[in-house]
Design a protein around this motif. Sequence first.
Motif, short mmCIF file in Angstrom:
data_model
loop_
_atom_site.label_atom_id
_atom_site.label_comp_id
_atom_site.label_asym_id
_atom_site.label_seq_id
_atom_site.Cartn_x
_atom_site.Cartn_y
_atom_site.Cartn_z
N VAL A 54 3.13 5.52 6.66
CA VAL A 54 2.57 6.50 5.73
C VAL A 54 1.05 6.44 5.82
CG1 VAL A 54 4.47 6.50 4.06
CG2 VAL A 54 2.66 4.80 3.85
N MET A 55 0.41 7.52 5.43
CA MET A 55 -1.04 7.55 5.35
C MET A 55 -1.42 7.69 3.88
SD MET A 55 -4.04 7.46 6.41
CE MET A 55 -5.09 7.38 4.97
N GLN A 56 -1.93 6.63 3.31
CA GLN A 56 -2.31 6.63 1.91
C GLN A 56 -3.36 5.55 1.70
OE1 GLN A 56 1.35 5.67 -0.11
NE2 GLN A 56 1.18 3.50 0.35
N MET A 57 -3.91 5.48 0.50
CA MET A 57 -4.83 4.38 0.18
C MET A 57 -4.45 3.80 -1.17
SD MET A 57 -8.52 6.01 -0.98
CE MET A 57 -8.94 6.69 0.62
N PRO A 58 -4.68 2.49 -1.29
CA PRO A 58 -5.24 1.57 -0.30
C PRO A 58 -4.18 1.04 0.65
CG PRO A 58 -4.76 0.35 -2.29
CD PRO A 58 -4.39 1.79 -2.57
N VAL A 59 -4.64 0.43 1.73
CA VAL A 59 -3.78 -0.39 2.58
C VAL A 59 -4.45 -1.76 2.69
CG1 VAL A 59 -2.81 1.56 3.83
CG2 VAL A 59 -4.82 0.38 4.75
N LEU A 60 -3.64 -2.74 3.04
CA LEU A 60 -4.09 -4.12 3.01
C LEU A 60 -3.78 -4.79 4.33
CD1 LEU A 60 -5.08 -6.46 1.09
CD2 LEU A 60 -2.68 -6.89 0.62
N GLU A 61 -4.76 -5.50 4.88
CA GLU A 61 -4.55 -6.28 6.10
C GLU A 61 -4.63 -7.76 5.76
OE1 GLU A 61 -6.37 -6.75 10.64
OE2 GLU A 61 -7.60 -5.83 9.05
#
Length: 368
Positions: A54-61
């Motif tokens: 999916v393309m959304q925010m936030p993402v976490l690495e």
Amino acid sequence: MDIGALHPITVYGSNISYFTGKLENYFRVRGVPYTFRAMRFPRDAKWIKEKLGVMQMPVLELGDGRWMTDTTRIIQWFDAQLPDNQLLPADPLQAFVCLLIEDYADEWLWRPAMHYRWHYPEGAMLQSRHLVDELMGDVPLPGAFKRFFMRQRQRSGYTTGDGINRASVAGVEAIYLRTLQQLQAMFEARPFILGDRPSLADIGLSGPFFRHFGLDPVPLELMRQMAPAVLEWVARLWNTRLESCGGSWVAGVPDDLGPLLAEIGGSYLPYLCANVDAVAAGSRRFDAEIGGVAYRGARYSRYRVWCLQALRSYYDALPESARGAARQLLERHGCWEPLWRHPSLPLLPGQEQDLPFRGDTKMVGANE
């Protein structure tokens, strides 16, 4: 788990984003070090979709190379790794109420939050400039055009394009005004929703309040004038660390949560039911009257069908000794019937089972 094994932790999002702010509040309260990086468009969109579905925010690495999405599941996963000072109370009824409030804040209060940001010129001009400067610096177009594009995109996706019309504006704003009144009463009595230290309910509510209501000009001024204790809570939560927080939670569910629970029963859960009807019928848009407010052309959301199922699962997971009290509480505030109105839900096979490390339908419906 040794949290050090997960470092470095990097949060990609926006520093005026609803859910980025929620996740940052969680990490700060829990004392988890992280680095914030602005998500850049369009260069980041492709790899985020490839890694997470999916393309959304936030993402976490994570430091071990894994990627995460969906703040609710990210927080649940981290709290399972950090057993000390968890944000869910040991009391099962309190824990269930926290989960219910968090879901309500995530999936319903975004409506007045987005409305206030993009309906009024004071917010729309200010925040479109901020987002363009923060996220779209690599796009080789004139700034005025990018800001216009941002305003149109947000309105078509989350306000006028998602069921809010001229006739429903007053009703949408009334959601916020009632919430201010409800929370003002609580925070005049105690520092956090359940007592002297924050719970998951506080973290959930920080999404709309920290980066929208407490930041955008129009709702911020309303908060200043009508609910100064709420404004104080916004700052207090950002500045609180559980490791140095010596307070405790109250016993049971405070009576002053009643109006907030009634709001959930009268508006949010009926909205989830209307969305279920639309998804089951294959209708990407639907009309509904929710809490006396008429929404026309609202976008369906498969993810919110899953949210309703998650709430049912939280109830089903309660120990037998707590279910009776939970049902009584839900019935008293109009939550029980809409929670169980549909005997079955139109979920996709295995929907969202890979969260928080991969999503599938989180944004389905948002851009259609």
